[in-house]
Design an enzyme around this catalytic site. Structure first.
Site, PDB file in Angstrom:
ATOM      1  N   THR A 201       5.602  -0.829  -5.329  1.00 50.67           N
ATOM      2  CA  THR A 201       7.019  -0.657  -5.110  1.00 50.67           C
ATOM      3  C   THR A 201       8.052  -1.766  -5.827  1.00 50.67           C
ATOM      4  O   THR A 201       7.686  -2.896  -5.526  1.00 50.67           O
ATOM      5  CB  THR A 201       7.090  -0.445  -3.698  1.00 50.67           C
ATOM      6  N   ASP A 232       6.605   3.721   3.586  1.00 50.81           N
ATOM      7  CA  ASP A 232       7.726   2.923   4.222  1.00 50.81           C
ATOM      8  C   ASP A 232       8.783   2.900   3.317  1.00 50.81           C
ATOM      9  O   ASP A 232      10.005   2.786   3.885  1.00 50.81           O
ATOM     10  CB  ASP A 232       7.228   1.647   4.360  1.00 50.81           C
TER      11      ASP A 232
HETATM   12  C1  SD4 Z   1       3.836   2.996   0.049  1.00 50.63           C
HETATM   13  N1  SD4 Z   1       4.831   0.778   0.150  1.00 50.63           N
HETATM   14  O1  SD4 Z   1       4.037   4.025  -0.270  1.00 50.63           O
HETATM   15  C2  SD4 Z   1       4.598   1.871  -0.743  1.00 50.63           C
HETATM   16  C3  SD4 Z   1       3.678   1.433  -1.874  1.00 50.63           C
HETATM   17  C4  SD4 Z   1       3.911   0.123  -2.191  1.00 50.63           C
HETATM   18  O2  SD4 Z   1       3.491  -1.695  -3.456  1.00 50.63           O
HETATM   19  O3  SD4 Z   1       4.624  -0.699  -1.908  1.00 50.63           O
HETATM   20  N2  SD4 Z   1       3.134  -0.495  -3.286  1.00 50.63           N
HETATM   21  O4  SD4 Z   1       3.236   2.752   1.095  1.00 50.63           O
END
Ligand code: SD4
Length: 342
Positions: A201, A232
């Protein structure tokens, strides 16, 4: 990384020396030193944060708003079809649908968010419209898409040939649960085909020349997640939180653990209590580890934080978490964050 000395008003200062709080105890009153010495500055998760920061910097160096900077910044990976974890080209869910999660928060505490948004590249800009044009904070799924169409966003196919290929490979051995991934080399076999990670992300935090903070977070979420799963990243307080008095925080990694601990809000509140950005990120990581030590061994969660003084820091469960920093002296800095299993 150099931090300025934190200023505590211990209870001793109130004439109660026996109650003075030790470092990290969490009861000292923290009085942030409001200076613009380190502004403007923008930081973002992962190495690809460098390119995103460059776009944000264009806004910041002209004296623009942190809010505009973070939106412009994270639009860069959203528009990059070769980035399999953000925007167009993001890995789909287990049903083959690319669904995006994003949120944005400004220095006044305004925020907007979309979850499970399909067909629109710039989820972050839709989130901003939710913030500015509706009385709500969050729109999901079809409702978010309908709103985006009403706001004039273009409907596009977000599933690139490359991501479709990876999804089809995954389908051959598909386990119908979200893949949990980490950066640690020892777990390399758990990476996706082609050695790509299934998460990454972008979370971005900026402090503008006026000393105001904003943040943005956008992702296609965990690769091959259950349809309808929300991580999140679009959840204010979990994937992102900004309090203009104190600082901002954002997260990356296994969203379920971040939500369970309201991670980004926790990081900001710890900074309010006197923790440096890195100390705050570390304590938020430790909460996850202490609650679920066995789970934590196998997953990655990283937090990134920026305080009101422009000081920054990060901490992750597993090694390999990097972040990019851009300020007057260095536009392309990549910092390898510290980690528990490092
Ligand atoms: C999630 N936090 O959908 C995100 C994915 C993510 O690095 O951060 N990836 O859970």
């Amino acid at each position: 990384m150099k931090y300025n000395r934190r200023k505590f008003i211990g209870l001793s200062a109130l004439g109660l020396p026996f109650l003075a709080a030790p470092k990290n105890f969490g009861h000292a009153l923290y009085q942030p030193e409001i200076t613009k010495e380190n502004a403007p500055i923008v930081i973002a998760t992962w190495d690809f944060g460098v390119a995103a920061n460059a776009a944000a910097w264009k806004v910041l160096k002209e004296g623009g708003l942190a809010l505009d900077a973070v939106e412009q910044g994270v639009r860069v990976p959203e528009a990059d079809p070769t980035n399999p974890t953000v925007g167009i080209g993001g890995y789909p869910d287990r049903d083959g649908k690319v669904t995006l999660d994003a949120c944005i928060m400004d220095h006044l505490g305004n925020c907007g968010s979309v979850a499970g948004l399909e067909h629109v590249v710039h989820a972050i800009s839709v989130a901003r419209k939710v913030m500015e044009k509706t009385p709500h904070v969050m729109l999901v799924g079809d409702g978010a898409l309908q709103f985006a169409m009403e706001e004039g966003f273009k409907k596009e196919n977000l599933l690139t040939a490359e991501s479709e290929k990876e999804w089809k490979k995954w389908l051959k051995t598909a386990q119908y649960k979200p893949i949990i991934n980490i950066e640690n080399k020892a777990f390399a076999p758990k990476r996706l085909p082609g050695n790509k990670f299934n998460h990454d992300t972008i979370g971005m935090l900026a402090l503008d020349a006026n000393g105001n903070l904003s943040g943005a977070c956008t992702t296609s979420g965990m690769a091959f997640k259950m349809h309808g799963r929300v991580g999140d990243s679009p959840i204010i307080g979990a994937g992102l939180y900004v309090d203009n008095e104190i600082g901002g925080a954002t997260s990356t990694g296994v969203g379920e653990e971040v939500i369970r601990n309201v991670g980004s809000f926790l990081v900001v509140e710890l900074m309010r209590q006197g923790y440096s950005p890195e100390e705050a990120c570390k304590e938020a990581v430790m909460r996850i580890i202490r609650k679920k030590p066995e789970t934590a061994k196998e997953i990655q969660v990283g937090f990134l934080a920026l305080n009101k003084k422009g000081q920054y820091g990060a901490y992750a469960i597993q090694k390999g978490f990097s972040f990019a920093v851009c300020h007057t002296e260095n536009q392309k800095l990549v910092v390898k964050g510290n980690s528990y299993y490092g």
